[in-house]
Write a protein that holds these residues in place. Structure first.
Motif, short mmCIF file in Angstrom:
data_model
loop_
_atom_site.label_atom_id
_atom_site.label_comp_id
_atom_site.label_asym_id
_atom_site.label_seq_id
_atom_site.Cartn_x
_atom_site.Cartn_y
_atom_site.Cartn_z
N VAL A 5 3.12 32.01 2.52
CA VAL A 5 1.69 32.22 2.25
C VAL A 5 1.36 33.63 1.81
CG1 VAL A 5 1.01 30.45 3.95
CG2 VAL A 5 1.22 32.84 4.67
N CYS A 6 2.35 34.51 1.76
CA CYS A 6 2.03 35.94 1.61
C CYS A 6 3.04 36.62 0.69
CB CYS A 6 2.10 36.54 3.01
SG CYS A 6 2.04 38.32 3.04
N LYS A 7 2.53 37.53 -0.16
CA LYS A 7 3.43 38.20 -1.11
C LYS A 7 4.41 39.14 -0.43
CE LYS A 7 0.19 41.93 -2.19
NZ LYS A 7 -0.67 42.48 -3.22
N TYR A 8 4.15 39.50 0.83
CA TYR A 8 5.09 40.36 1.56
C TYR A 8 6.26 39.57 2.15
CZ TYR A 8 1.40 43.85 1.06
OH TYR A 8 0.46 44.70 0.54
N VAL A 64 2.69 35.00 8.20
CA VAL A 64 2.65 36.42 8.59
C VAL A 64 1.56 36.59 9.64
CG1 VAL A 64 3.50 37.45 6.44
CG2 VAL A 64 1.10 36.88 6.65
N CYS A 66 -0.85 38.55 9.98
CA CYS A 66 -1.76 39.59 9.46
C CYS A 66 -3.14 39.54 10.08
CB CYS A 66 -1.83 39.54 7.95
SG CYS A 66 -2.55 38.04 7.31
N LEU A 91 4.17 41.73 10.31
CA LEU A 91 3.99 42.55 9.10
C LEU A 91 3.30 43.86 9.44
CD1 LEU A 91 4.21 42.40 5.94
CD2 LEU A 91 1.82 41.71 5.98
N ARG A 148 -7.68 35.82 -0.25
CA ARG A 148 -6.84 34.92 -1.04
C ARG A 148 -7.64 34.06 -2.03
NH1 ARG A 148 -1.99 32.83 0.53
NH2 ARG A 148 -2.32 34.08 2.39
N CYS A 170 -3.63 37.47 -2.19
CA CYS A 170 -2.39 37.33 -1.40
C CYS A 170 -1.09 37.01 -2.14
CB CYS A 170 -2.61 36.28 -0.32
SG CYS A 170 -3.88 36.78 0.83
N CYS A 200 -2.76 44.54 -0.17
CA CYS A 200 -3.73 43.46 0.01
C CYS A 200 -4.86 43.96 0.91
CB CYS A 200 -3.05 42.25 0.64
SG CYS A 200 -2.62 42.55 2.36
N VAL A 201 -5.85 43.11 1.09
CA VAL A 201 -7.02 43.45 1.88
C VAL A 201 -6.67 43.81 3.34
CG1 VAL A 201 -7.42 41.00 2.47
CG2 VAL A 201 -9.33 42.56 2.43
N ARG A 202 -5.49 43.35 3.78
CA ARG A 202 -5.10 43.56 5.17
C ARG A 202 -4.48 44.94 5.42
NH1 ARG A 202 -4.86 44.91 9.04
NH2 ARG A 202 -4.17 44.13 11.04
S1 SF4 Z 1 -3.97 39.27 3.58
FE1 SF4 Z 1 -2.17 40.46 2.99
S2 SF4 Z 1 -0.77 40.23 4.70
FE2 SF4 Z 1 -2.30 38.61 4.87
S3 SF4 Z 1 -1.43 36.86 3.78
FE3 SF4 Z 1 -2.66 37.99 2.33
S4 SF4 Z 1 -1.21 39.34 1.31
FE4 SF4 Z 1 -0.27 38.67 3.20
#
Ligand code: SF4
Ligand code: SF4
Length: 575
Positions: A5-8, A64, A66, A91, A148, A170, A200-202
């Motif tokens: 679900v996440c680019k990280y 993640v 997050c 993360l 997202r 995301c 990202c926003v997080r």
């Molecule tokens: S907000 Fe950031 S850490 Fe959370 S899923 Fe999206 S890209 Fe990943």
């Protein structure tokens, strides 16, 4: 197949096991499993993941941690027993040295967990061959940032704005360069590359995103805020304030139905992007007609070359936008004594504007801006409170839209809200408008939600509270909601109030108290403060009946719509 679900997420790691990964982020129209298993304030994306798990679409899943929502989603997914492999990646929130070493440990923990689960062997060669070069779009583009946004939302933004979109939310634009070195150095470089993506926003530090906002290729920024996502709601204003290009906030609940709500906003945003690109249209021969296809009434005005109104018609939008528009136009042409062939241009605005084929369509946002400017070129902020929606629009010296904000799906702060509250108080909207200018007892309606506010009103009535005091509180609640919109665009005086609710003195005064500014309003409303010359000019041009008769004809909440039509006509003239 690993869903993520996440680019990280270190997806190249799974390539090292010979396993493919697929993003999990599609919106759905409803989330019945999530509504049953999660609590009401989970964001729509969290619900979509729960739904995918329930549907058996995420048997191997990497999440993640997050935010609280993702932790709850992981709990529910684990408890469901439908995930054979579920890993919650810890993360870091920053891209600094100690975060990078923590992230290396986390990547290796994931590697060990997958080895134990699958029994597969990890190959460094396969891992290193999984990195792909960055794909960089050329030319101007719209940056989509914030919470997202899935591919369909990004495509919708592109379609409505007319620009290619780079989705920086995301999973969009994931780029991780191939790490150098071997052993520990390789893992260090991999963790560093993952964390060095556009934040990202997080993420706590958004230096990378700030740089993005000043990219010379960036034509505009669309900030996606999601309902119940604290991070996007908190970051939005700050992010938009740092943009050097036009920007807009959109909000969704992460359902596929959200798109319809966004069309007007995005089209208006396009009009603000394009205003410097396209020369104004010049029509010097024949008549022009403006159609305002509203949800309740369809209004048509016909104007001649001298910008004189020669006919005006208002009909209920009973038989659909197209049919009502054609009927109203036919009647207006009859009234003007001209044929359709003599009309050089028909322009349409309002909710039903897309029903009018090839003719020019312009959103109500630009129409209101042009209209206010026409009435009084000194106006810099327009507040429009209509039956279905409310808007705050900030104007430049030429009547162009600098910034605007609209209410979201919620009816709070609109005429509809007042209509429902009047019903709860067993009175009609005109009676309600005559009350609530003063209060003996201070009552606060705490709920912004129309449904909950209605319950509050019912319990205040049950407690025998004075109806005038309740109306005063309801007017203040509308004013608070509108003040939020005005705050988003930035209040600049003079301010003009339009829309049917402008006839309600209680709301007008509540809003003036809340904003601490006088409001210039329609000549058809109860109060006009300043800027009379422009307003009188409109009155002379339209020849519309005085407010009392007009409201009976047009419906109680849509009294000011002819104003919009007139401006549509003016737009067609290139005024
Ligand atoms: S907000 Fe950031 S850490 Fe959370 S899923 Fe999206 S890209 Fe990943
Ligand atoms: S949209 Fe916001 S609340 Fe929802 S999972 Fe992403 S960061 Fe968390």
């Amino acid at each position: 197949m690993i869903r993520y679900v996440c680019k990280y997420t270190p997806i190249e790691l799974f390539a090292g096991f010979g396993v493919s990964c697929k993003p999990l982020e599609a919106m759905a129209s409803q989330y019945p499993d999530a509504d049953r298993l999660g609590h009401a304030n989970l964001c729509g994306f969290g619900k979509s993941v729960i739904q995918a798990v329930g549907d058996g679409d995420a048997e191997e899943l990497v999440l993640v941690n997050c935010c609280d929502v993702m932790r709850r989603v992981a709990d529910i997914a684990r408890k469901s027993g439908k995930c054979r492999f579920l890993f919650l990646l810890d993360l870091p929130h920053e891209d600094i040295a100690c975060s990078r070493s923590l992230f290396v440990r986390e990547i290796l923990r994931l590697k060990d967990a997958y080895t134990r689960y699958s029994g597969k062997e990890f190959s460094v060669e396969r891992f290193l061959s999984a990195f792909v070069p960055e794909k960089k779009a050329s030319g101007t583009y719209i940056g989509l940032v914030g919470a997202r946004a899935d591919a369909s939302l990004a495509a919708f933004v592109s379609q409505k704005t007319g620009y290619p979109v780079e989705n920086h939310t995301c999973l969009g634009n994931r780029f991780v360069p191939r790490p150098e070195g071997t052993g520990d150095a390789m893992w260090d470089a991999y963790a560093a590359a993952l964390l060095a993506q556009i934040p990202c926003v997080r993420m706590d530090r958004n230096v990378g995103r700030s740089a993005l906002y000043h990219d010379p290729q960036l034509a505009g920024v669309v900030y996606h805020a999601m309902k119940f996502c604290d991070f996007s709601q908190m970051e939005c204003n700050e992010a938009l304030a740092s943009c050097s290009v036009p920007s807009i906030r959109i909000e969704t609940d992460y359902t596929t139905q959200s798109e319809g709500q966004l069309a007007t906003r995005l089209e208006a945003f396009r009009e603000t992007l394009d205003k410097t690109k396209e020369p104004p249209m010049k029509i010097r021969d024949g008549f022009v007609a403006g159609i305002d296809s509203g949800s309740t009434s369809t209004d048509v005005v016909v104007m001649d070359q001298n910008q004189t109104i020669v006919a005006s018609v208002i009909l209920p939008t009973g038989r659909g936008a197209r049919a009502s528009g054609e009927e109203a136009l036919g009647k207006a042409l009859e009234e003007a004594g001209i044929s359709r062939d003599q009309v050089a241009r028909v322009v349409a605005t309002g909710y039903g504007r897309d029903s009018f084929g090839d003719d020019q369509r312009i959103t109500e946002i630009s129409c209101h801006a042009k209209g206010a400017h026409f009435l009084d070129p000194s106006v810099r902020t327009v507040i429009d409170i209509g039956g279905q929606d409310s808007k705050a629009i900030r104007l430049d010296e030429a009547g162009g839209v600098v910034n605007f904000a609209m209410n979201d799906k919620c009816a709070a702060g609109t005429g509809r809200f007042l209509e429902m509250m009047a019903r709860a108080l067993d009175m009609d909207i005109d009676q309600m408008a005559r009350m609530g200018d003063t209060a003996n007892e201070k009552i606060v309606i705490s709920s912004m939600c129309t449904v909950f506010a209605e319950s509050e009103v019912v319990s205040l009535v049950a407690k025998n509270k004075d109806v005038g005091d309740i109306v005063y509180a309801l007017d203040a609640s509308v004013a608070s909601k509108i003040a939020v919109l005005v705050g988003r665009v930035g209040l600049t005086e003079p301010v003009m109030l339009t829309g049917g609710v402008a006839k309600n003195p209680g709301v007008v005064h509540a809003l003036e108290r809340k904003l601490s500014v006088p409001l210039a309003i329609s000549p058809y409303g109860a109060t006009v403060r300043g800027h009379r010359s422009g307003i009188v000019r409109l009155g002379e041009m339209t020849g519309f009946p005085p407010w009392e008769n007009f409201s009976k004809t047009a419906g109680k909440l849509f009294s000011f719509l002819p104003f919009v039509i007139i401006i549509r006509v003016l737009v067609a003239y290139g005024s």
